[in-house]
Each structure stands twice: as C-alpha cells, then as structure tokens.
Design an enzyme around this catalytic site. Sequence first.
Site, PDB file in Angstrom:
ATOM      1  N   GLU A   1     -25.881  92.967 -15.977  1.00 34.18           N
ATOM      2  CA  GLU A   1     -25.017  94.037 -16.476  1.00 34.18           C
ATOM      3  C   GLU A   1     -25.380  95.394 -15.875  1.00 34.18           C
ATOM      4  O   GLU A   1     -24.501  96.230 -15.647  1.00 34.18           O
ATOM      5  CB  GLU A   1     -25.055  94.064 -18.009  1.00 34.18           C
TER       6      GLU A   1
ATOM      7  N   HIS B   1     -22.201  86.854 -30.340  1.00 35.47           N
ATOM      8  CA  HIS B   1     -20.827  87.026 -29.855  1.00 35.47           C
ATOM      9  C   HIS B   1     -20.022  87.801 -30.878  1.00 35.47           C
ATOM     10  O   HIS B   1     -18.808  87.660 -30.944  1.00 35.47           O
ATOM     11  CB  HIS B   1     -20.168  85.665 -29.579  1.00 35.47           C
TER      12      HIS B   1
END
Length: 743
Positions: A473, A543
């Site tokens: 990321e 999530h």
Amino acid sequence: MATTKTDPKLNAVSAEEKKGKTYEGLTRQQLIDAYRIMYASRRVDDREILLKRQQKIFFQISGAGHEAIGVAAAFCLKPGYDWFYPYYRDRALVLALGATPYEMLLQAVGAADDPSSGGRQMPSHWAYKRLNIVTQSSPTGTQILQAVGCAEASIYLRNHPQVTEKVSGDYRQFKDVTFRGDEVTYVSLGDGTTSEGEFWEALNTASNKKLPIVFVVEDNEYAISVPVEVQTAGGNISRLVSGFPNFQFEEVDGTDPVVSYAAMKRAVAHCRAGKGPGFVHAHVIRPYSHSLSDDERLYRPDVERQRDAARDPINRMQMFLLREGLLDENGINKLEKQVEDEMQAAVDRALEAKFPTPETITNYIYSPDLDPTSAQLDAQPVFPQPVDAPAVDGKKPAPALPKTMAELINATLRDEMKRDERIVIFGEDVADASREDYLKKKLVKGKGGVFKLTAGLQMAFGSDRVFNTPIAEANIVGRATGMATRGLKPVVEIQFFDYIWPAMMQLRDELPVIRWRSNNAFSSPLVIRVAIGGYLTGGALYHSQCGESIFTHIPGLRVVFPSNALDAAGLLRTAIRCDDPVLFLEHKRLYRETYGRSHYPGPDYTIPFGKARIVQPGTDLTVITYGAVVPRALQAAQRLEREDGVKVELIDLRTLNPFDWETIAASVSKTNRALVAYEDSLSWGYGAEIAARIADKLFPQLDAPVRRVAAMDVYVAYQPILEDAILPQANDLFRGMKELAEY
Ligand SMILES: Cc1ncc(C[n+]2csc(CCOP(=O)(O)OP(=O)(O)O)c2C)c(N)n1
Ligand SMILES: [Mg+2]
C-alpha cells in the site's frame, strides 16, 4: 554549475602541461569547480554549527563527508531537466546543482524568503523548484517511492505528450507539466534507510518497470549510533540488492570524486538510454556526528574515527589537485579565501532576513487556486431522457433501472478518464487482466477490482492508464504522490480500509504535507479511493473497519464519505478535478444497496465539498451522520415519526473534511437537540469532534445534552449476532433519538 564564479587566475598553474588531460572525462576546470563546491559545502556546515552555538539557528545536520559523491552525481545530471529527491546529507549535490549558500542559510534561520519552505522546515530539507529538486522531509526513506512515481511520470508523459497542455476549469489550470523525454530521477538515502520496507518496494518497481531512476546509497556505516552490520544482513547492501534485474550496479569509494563520477556516469547513461535503473553504493564518512544533537564519541572509538578522517574527501581532493599539479598551494588558498568571503557575505545577509509572520501559518494547507467548496461546483444532474423502446413480441421492455453506487462510480471514472488523459488508475486487482494478451484474444472477461469498480477501464483506456500493483500500500500511495507532483492525476485504490496502514507514513507525513512544507512550491493533488466499513455479515475484523477520524485529523487531506449513488458520482468528480489530495471513502455495504440508487447524472455532475444534504427536514431533533448510517438513521427517524410524532431533521454530511458546520448550526438552532451517529467505535470517533463543537458553539440553543450513537469500542466480530450487537443498528438509533426527544 559552480556555486561561485571561477577565477581565471587560478587556472595559471601548469595549464600548458595539463592541457587536454582528463580524469574519467573530468577536465581540470571541472575538478577545480568540484573542489570549490565541496569546500563551500563543508564551510556552510561549519558556519551553521557556529550559528547554532550562537543560538541564531535552531538545528544543524551536516553533509560533511558526503561531498565527493554529491558533486560527482550533480556533474552527471542536469538541474531543471532531471528530477531530484536528495536526502539531508546532500548539501554538496544541491550546491552543485545551483542552490546557493545564502539560500541554505535562509532555511537555517527560518526566513520568510527561504525558497525551500518559507521557514517551515529544518535546514537541509531541500526544495528548489527551478532546479527540479522536490521538497524533502524528515522520515527516512519516504522519498524513494515518490521518486519512483516521478520516474514513471517521465515515461507516461513521453507517451502522452499532449497532456502537458494547460486546461482551464480544474486542477490542470494551476500546474506546469514538463518533460524532456530522457530525463532521469535521482534519489539518495543513507545506509540505515535501506532497512525501511519502502526502499525494497521501490527497488522492486523500478526494476520491474525498467525505470530511469538512479538510487544513490550514501553508506557512512552508521545510522545515528547503529552500525551498518546491524541494519544490513552481511553488512553490505550491494550484495543484497544484486539480484534485482535490469539495474546498472556500482559500488564505489564515495569520498573520491573522480571514481564516483565514473560510476555515476555509467549509472546515469544506463538510465538515460532506457535500459533500466541505476544503483550506486557510495562508501562515505560522517566526520561531524549524526547531527549537532549527537556526539559520536559515545559509540565510536578514536581509532575508528581516525581511520575515517584519513579518507576525508575535502583533504583528499585538495591533495589530489596538488599532486596532479592542477592547482598549487597558492591557488588553493585563493580559492578557499574566495569561498570564505562569499560565505561571510551570505551569513551576514541571511541574519538580516525577515521571518514569517503568524498570519501566514495556515497558508497553503490547501490549494490557494481552486476551492472545492465553491458554489460553482453545485451542478444539476442531467439524467438521460427515457427512451421509448419498441415492443418486442408485443411486450414493452421495462424502463431502465436506477444504477448502484458501484455502477455510477465506474461510469464517473470512465467519463473522467475520457476527459482527462492525465488520469491513471492503479492498485491491487484494479486492472481487467495484467496479462493483456488474454484480453486481446478474448480468452477472459477481465476482473477490474475485487468489487469490480474499475471493470472495463483497462480495456477502454489501455494498460498504461489502468494497471495492477504489487500488494504494497505504501508503494501505491508513494508512487501516486510522485506522479502527482509531476502533474499526473492518479486515482488509486486501496482495496480495503483495513489494509491502508502500510501507507500511513505516506498518508500522514508526505502526501498532505507537500504543499504546506514547500510553501506552495510543490503539490500532489490525487484521489485515493478506499473501500470501507462493515454491516457485511461475515466481514469480521479485517474487512469491516472504519477509522475516518484518523484521516480527518490530518491537515491537508480532504475526506469524502458518500451515502448514495448520486452523491458518490458528484463527489468523486469533484475529487478528481480538485487541486488537493482527497481520501474518497466508499462504503462496501452501499456499493450494491437498493437504497440510494440513481440514474447517471451526466459527465459534468459535480457536488461541492463541505455541503451537507438534508435527507429529511424536521423540527424536533437533529441527527448528523454520513455513510452507511444514513439509511439506518432514516429508517429509525421514520419509525419515530410514525410511533411518536417526532420530526427528525436528518443531515448527511457527505464530506468530513471540510464539513458543513453552517447546516449543522442552523438545524440545531432550530431543533435544540442534536444526536451524532457514526459507524466507527464511539470513543475518539469523528462524531466526538462534531459533538464537542455543538456543545461549545451552540450551548445556549440546546435543550438537551449532545448524544452520540456509534459502534462499541471493540473490533467487528465475524459471527453475525456479534456484528449486529457491535455496530450501530436502526434500533439503537431509534432508541437514542427517542430518549433525546423525550429529554
Ligand atoms: C522513519 C524514521 N525513523 C527514524 C528517524 C530518526 N532518524 C533520523 S536520521 C536517522 C538515521 C539515518 O541513517 P542513515 O540512513 O544511515 O543516514 P545517515 O544519517 O547516516 O546519512 C534516524 C534513525 C527518522 N527520521 N525517520
Ligand atoms: Mg548512515
């Protein structure tokens, strides 16, 4: 190139006999210039140290011992043509590229006219727009991925030269975009900094994409007090990186300008020829401790320090000039005197410099040119005309259904990419298929994102505009930042908010700070789309996270959080056309929800930031919320009206930074009751700030305490019974509203 003018009298010594002789291609004059710059660099350090002791400056970190590799690198590169991400020891490089001692001293005193930062950054944090030296910061290694993005931009601009044209009406109006075609990006770092993961992410991408970037590792064997063998397995970084393909590797004595120049020349030539990146490992010394706050005698014995001192590049270069008969002692003395006089003049001038005034503190947190809250962005949607389709077999087809948030985001990206060729999209899994052959031969349909938000964009716009990245990321955000500095508009994706954290250093210390810390010399407007949130039934801890307040706490970063398809389309378009970095939070649960679907509002539909939407007007109680809590709060408000006749005014903030205080204040002043609802855990969440402001600014208008309804202070669990209990549900909101209405 030199910091000071060459004195022709210095050339008198042995000019005849040395005529024509060069050293790895360096002429006598270049070698004299090199010495002049190296000496000047050391003298700026010495003068700064003195000024620090006199408390006229507030910090000092030296380039001492790194002068030879710096000058050698600068002699192989072109200021204002190539691009530079130098680290704090690169004083000699920066002088050789054309910055002056006076400019450096302006930063040391914290002057308003400091060209690097206007008094905002410590000395040796270089930024010189005219030289393409990009604003540098203090975290070790954050510059490396940005430099990779900068090198990628060179290639993109070469393949899309027309995008350099100025276009008015969006961020493109305010940015000069230049490219040369064969420019090289320089990035440097210390031996200790090679331990940062971002270094390895950068090498990986530079190697894979054969980028024109030269990495210079200035290895002085210490990172503050930690020696190289602790940082680097086996103690030699060259050995570790040697397996990366496409590189030109060089390992060199970085205290010797002649061999350093030869190594740099080979590495830069490799880059310029488009063969791939260069890696120059320069062994240097650090004679002045880490900084003025460090005393290396605490961890380095004299014997080691003396060994280094014997390699001091200033002495070595002086000896070299004498030995080779390029300058005699008289010539050296003259040169040094000249530098000394200029240095004195620079110090005297810098001490007279004006300081920045406190009224300027908030300048350039955001773009001064384009205001994303402007009413001009308040566009009307242009919905497609309903088409009367012909009957087939006597049956009329059903009218087109409104689209989901996912479909409208995809359509908005598509239209913006058509309109603006500077847009590039990348992230994990965002491409249709990296092996584009499969697409061409129609062997596969293509993926286009784990939520399919970018589906079809690679096929429509090509693999250099929509592509996959490694799972890294920081790599995504760092590269995007470098590209945006060059004028591209990356619209990148972080697959799950839960996994944004590896990019946090880039997101906190780099991207949103670039404009402010460079006093508006540089900026990196871009969009980071992030899938966020829970209510997924089985999303579990990793999530389902929210955490938007962590990002609204960052000055310089716009934060957007739409609750429905139409807002998502309008706000995403504003985000893309904006001149600031934008974090665009997309709630996964809302992607395909029935609530809030819409027809496509047309290719120019924008919504200004900082403008809330009143979802339903009311008179008895104000509920302030956003994201996936909006439909839940609406349900609760409707029930409360049905059962108890309480009329709730429901406000959807839509953007969290900036946020619409006017709408909140007007509503609470009318209803005298306020409830703030959000999906993130209760304590320290986004609503805490809103609640505090209401309590502070609207206290006389309140008939009840300000309440919050939010998630429990815990993680989201997998089992749906637990998830339901943890996240705020319509029932919780109903109870909270009812209690507050009855208070
Ligand atoms: C991410 C981060 N961690 C820690 C620091 C504190 N720090 C500043 S310089 C430095 C050592 C860097 O060593 P090296 O990369 O070898 O460069 P050198 O100073 O030796 O030239 C450290 C730990 C920092 N600036 N950034
Ligand atoms: Mg070091």
